[in-house]
Design a protein around this motif. Structure first.
Motif, PDB file in Angstrom:
ATOM      1  N   ASN A   1     -28.966 -21.296 -48.761  1.00  0.00           N
ATOM      2  CA  ASN A   1     -27.574 -22.674 -49.727  1.00  0.00           C
ATOM      3  C   ASN A   1     -28.538 -23.160 -49.033  1.00  0.00           C
ATOM      4  O   ASN A   1     -28.366 -24.672 -50.063  1.00  0.00           O
ATOM      5  CB  ASN A   1     -26.518 -22.561 -49.111  1.00  0.00           C
ATOM      6  N   GLY A   2     -29.188 -23.987 -47.618  1.00  0.00           N
ATOM      7  CA  GLY A   2     -29.033 -25.029 -47.448  1.00  0.00           C
ATOM      8  C   GLY A   2     -29.841 -24.631 -45.870  1.00  0.00           C
ATOM      9  O   GLY A   2     -29.062 -23.699 -45.029  1.00  0.00           O
ATOM     10  N   GLU A   3     -29.949 -26.304 -44.768  1.00  0.00           N
ATOM     11  CA  GLU A   3     -30.561 -25.647 -43.893  1.00  0.00           C
ATOM     12  C   GLU A   3     -29.342 -25.244 -42.799  1.00  0.00           C
ATOM     13  O   GLU A   3     -29.686 -24.593 -41.856  1.00  0.00           O
ATOM     14  CB  GLU A   3     -31.447 -27.602 -43.613  1.00  0.00           C
ATOM     15  N   ASP A   4     -28.324 -24.740 -43.373  1.00  0.00           N
ATOM     16  CA  ASP A   4     -27.652 -24.951 -42.056  1.00  0.00           C
ATOM     17  C   ASP A   4     -27.154 -23.942 -41.358  1.00  0.00           C
ATOM     18  O   ASP A   4     -27.380 -22.782 -40.840  1.00  0.00           O
ATOM     19  CB  ASP A   4     -25.808 -25.683 -42.184  1.00  0.00           C
ATOM     20  N   GLU A   5     -27.380 -22.534 -42.739  1.00  0.00           N
ATOM     21  CA  GLU A   5     -27.606 -21.534 -42.425  1.00  0.00           C
ATOM     22  C   GLU A   5     -28.675 -21.055 -41.739  1.00  0.00           C
ATOM     23  O   GLU A   5     -28.601 -20.449 -40.592  1.00  0.00           O
ATOM     24  CB  GLU A   5     -27.742 -20.521 -43.929  1.00  0.00           C
ATOM     25  N   LEU A   6     -30.123 -21.582 -41.766  1.00  0.00           N
ATOM     26  CA  LEU A   6     -31.209 -21.489 -41.037  1.00  0.00           C
ATOM     27  C   LEU A   6     -31.157 -22.264 -39.558  1.00  0.00           C
ATOM     28  O   LEU A   6     -31.508 -21.409 -38.131  1.00  0.00           O
ATOM     29  CB  LEU A   6     -32.121 -21.945 -41.448  1.00  0.00           C
ATOM     30  N   LEU A   7     -30.108 -23.192 -39.355  1.00  0.00           N
ATOM     31  CA  LEU A   7     -30.365 -23.469 -38.140  1.00  0.00           C
ATOM     32  C   LEU A   7     -29.291 -23.187 -36.968  1.00  0.00           C
ATOM     33  O   LEU A   7     -29.329 -22.729 -36.204  1.00  0.00           O
ATOM     34  CB  LEU A   7     -29.193 -25.656 -38.384  1.00  0.00           C
ATOM     35  N   GLU A   8     -27.987 -22.236 -37.905  1.00  0.00           N
ATOM     36  CA  GLU A   8     -26.830 -20.840 -37.008  1.00  0.00           C
ATOM     37  C   GLU A   8     -28.336 -20.378 -36.621  1.00  0.00           C
ATOM     38  O   GLU A   8     -28.257 -20.123 -35.266  1.00  0.00           O
ATOM     39  CB  GLU A   8     -26.451 -20.987 -37.843  1.00  0.00           C
ATOM     40  N   ARG A   9     -29.016 -19.420 -37.725  1.00  0.00           N
ATOM     41  CA  ARG A   9     -30.758 -18.697 -37.043  1.00  0.00           C
ATOM     42  C   ARG A   9     -31.052 -19.309 -35.979  1.00  0.00           C
ATOM     43  O   ARG A   9     -31.188 -18.299 -34.683  1.00  0.00           O
ATOM     44  CB  ARG A   9     -30.866 -18.157 -38.031  1.00  0.00           C
ATOM     45  N   VAL A  10     -31.313 -20.273 -35.835  1.00  0.00           N
ATOM     46  CA  VAL A  10     -32.612 -20.839 -34.806  1.00  0.00           C
ATOM     47  C   VAL A  10     -31.223 -21.147 -33.741  1.00  0.00           C
ATOM     48  O   VAL A  10     -31.781 -20.597 -31.923  1.00  0.00           O
ATOM     49  CB  VAL A  10     -32.838 -22.012 -34.712  1.00  0.00           C
ATOM     50  N   GLN A  11     -30.296 -21.403 -33.238  1.00  0.00           N
ATOM     51  CA  GLN A  11     -29.237 -21.526 -32.463  1.00  0.00           C
ATOM     52  C   GLN A  11     -28.944 -20.095 -31.840  1.00  0.00           C
ATOM     53  O   GLN A  11     -28.835 -19.760 -30.702  1.00  0.00           O
ATOM     54  CB  GLN A  11     -27.651 -22.396 -32.904  1.00  0.00           C
ATOM     55  N   SER A  12     -28.890 -19.130 -32.718  1.00  0.00           N
ATOM     56  CA  SER A  12     -27.659 -18.012 -32.423  1.00  0.00           C
ATOM     57  C   SER A  12     -30.035 -16.388 -31.434  1.00  0.00           C
ATOM     58  O   SER A  12     -29.601 -15.779 -30.886  1.00  0.00           O
ATOM     59  CB  SER A  12     -27.903 -16.677 -33.087  1.00  0.00           C
ATOM     60  N   GLY A  13     -31.146 -17.731 -31.821  1.00  0.00           N
ATOM     61  CA  GLY A  13     -32.184 -17.054 -31.272  1.00  0.00           C
ATOM     62  C   GLY A  13     -32.926 -16.097 -32.240  1.00  0.00           C
ATOM     63  O   GLY A  13     -33.993 -15.472 -31.816  1.00  0.00           O
ATOM     64  N   LEU A  14     -32.250 -15.679 -33.252  1.00  0.00           N
ATOM     65  CA  LEU A  14     -32.872 -15.224 -34.851  1.00  0.00           C
ATOM     66  C   LEU A  14     -34.241 -15.539 -34.991  1.00  0.00           C
ATOM     67  O   LEU A  14     -34.831 -14.726 -35.621  1.00  0.00           O
ATOM     68  CB  LEU A  14     -31.618 -14.549 -35.681  1.00  0.00           C
TER      69      LEU A  14
END
Length: 461
Positions: A182-195
């Motif tokens: 959908n947008g950047e937020d999903e991918l930012l959350e993946r970076v935050q979680s280490g994925l």
């Protein structure tokens, strides 16, 4: 010249683009029928994406967001009804414009040469910078060559993909994966979680998101700022494009565009990292204990329990025994005089303090002129919560004397620090006040409220 592909695609970028274009032409022959223009139907159809910087559903259940407010005003200015449809990905958003089943895409989209060739672009209404975002617990990459070997994910079909391709021409070892999101937020959350290790996001989107993801930081910027624009089908009638140009010109001239930008982005200065980590950590330990009390206050006053919890965190970090040198005490840090007026007998009792603080906010909101709209009304009430209604009225009068709007939080918050300056004391009916502290409280509560809106569910008794 042969261009290397990304991890997701083995074919070269130009060939992939040509193939996609041919496929689009084939699909267009059997695709959905384009809709008539809003001039004929009286309905403006807009596609967008859900995100804190574009469009979302408010705690009251109503659609809101910066882009939503803009398209609502555009439709209203032309006497059209509005139909906004949030799509699941950028692929779907562009598909809707390609097949003519939407008139406008308003979703925080940047103007790029490729989009200029394919679509009709509306006027520029803001600017953003594309940034590479990585976890900051270790040294952030400083140069593009430092990104070699990093797991980089980027939103498929976004302008960020183009930016990475240009960067890869100079740094062939750069690789990434495109993700339909959908947008950047999903991918930012993946970076935050280490994925993943890094992603690319627009500066405005990340400035908001970093309050939710304290481990992330800006590694580097990709090029110069780019304008944000609305996209329309290439065959959009000139009359509609002209209406859009006139609309944004009027919005800028009246100052309404700046007011909308302040409403949604005026509070997103960076909190200290400890504050962000603190509320995220205490949310799972302390807040769970006091959540029913905040929800009880919501039932009594109608104020969102998450808003009240945000105010309590700013005041006491959810410590029911908090006491300041000036004598204010309790979860909501009430003065003795205020507690007496509100019928609070024990300021250190969590429920009494929360109920008293909620009633006080409601009283302050009701004491403001009815012409002041939301959310400005709430932010001004927060300033008064800190320094008193009399000093807030001083600030509003001073705002008006300086040729600004005393009913707009954007203007009032800029004037608040002047209450502590000797040059303005003769203009203040109630004298010196630490207006800067009041502004600080209101802006911090806005950020904490955003955080709780993301992580805590609404209460519906």
């Amino acid at each position: 010249m042969k261009y290397p592909g990304s991890q997701k695609h083995g074919i070269s970028y130009p060939l992939r683009s040509i193939g996609a274009a041919l496929l689009a032409l084939l699909l267009a022959a059997c695709g959905p029928k384009p809709i008539e223009g809003p001039e004929q139907t009286g309905i403006l159809v807009v596609v967008t994406r859900s995100s804190p910087s574009t469009y979302y559903i408010s705690p009251s259940g109503q659609p809101t967001g910066f882009e939503y407010d803009l398209v609502s005003r555009f439709a209203e200015a032309n006497g059209w009804r509005l139909r906004v449809e949030a799509v699941a990905s950028l692929d779907e958003l562009f598909e809707r414009i390609d097949n003519g089943t939407a008139h406008v895409a308003a979703a925080g989209l940047t103007a790029t040469p490729a989009r200029d060739l394919k679509y009709t672009l509306g006027p520029k209404y803001a600017e953003v910078t594309e940034q590479i975002i990585c976890r900051s617990e270790k040294d952030l990459p400083k140069r593009p060559k430092d990104l070699a070997g990093k797991r980089i994910e980027v939103v498929a079909n976004s302008s960020h993909v183009d930016a990475l391709w240009w960067l890869r021409l100079r740094h062939p070892s750069l690789k990434w994966s495109e993700v339909s999101a959908n947008g950047e937020d999903e991918l930012l959350e993946r970076v935050q979680s280490g994925l993943s290790d890094c992603t690319v996001a627009d500066s405005t989107a990340f400035t908001i998101a970093r309050h939710f993801y304290p481990d992330l930081g800006v590694a580097m910027e990709l090029g110069k700022p780019r304008p944000l624009v609305w996209l329309m089908p290439k065959n959009t009638p000139l009359a509609l494009s002209k209406k859009l140009e006139e609309f944004f010109a009027a919005l800028k001239k009246s100052g309404e565009l700046k007011q909308l930008q302040e409403r949604y982005f005026g509070h997103i200065q960076r909190l200290e990292e400890a504050d962000v980590r603190g509320i995220l950590e205490r949310r799972t330990s302390l807040l769970v204990r006091y959540r029913p009390l905040f929800q009880q206050a919501q039932m009594e006053t109608g104020l969102d329990w998450r808003f009240l919890a945000a105010l309590a965190y700013q005041e006491s970090h959810w410590d029911p025994n908090a006491t300041s040198p000036t004598g204010v005490r309790g979860m909501m840090m009430l003065t003795g005089e205020t507690a007496d007026r509100l019928g609070v007998k024990n300021r250190l009792d969590p429920l009494e303090s929360i109920l008293g603080g909620a009633r006080y906010v409601l009283t302050l909101k009701e004491g403001l002129p009815v012409r002041i709209p939301e959310p400005d009304r709430t932010w001004m009430a927060l300033a008064a919560y800190n320094m008193g209604m009399a000093h807030l009225e001083d600030a509003r009068r001073l705002t008006a004397s300086l040729g600004k709007n005393p009913d707009a939080w954007k203007d009032v918050k800029d004037v608040l620090p002047l209450l502590a300056q000797s040059a303005y004391q003769d203009k203040l009916k109630f004298g010196f006040a630490r207006g800067g502290e009041a502004r600080y409280l209101a802006e911090n509560v806005r950020i904490y409220y955003d955080i709780l809106l993301k992580y805590e569910p609404a209460y519906q008794p």
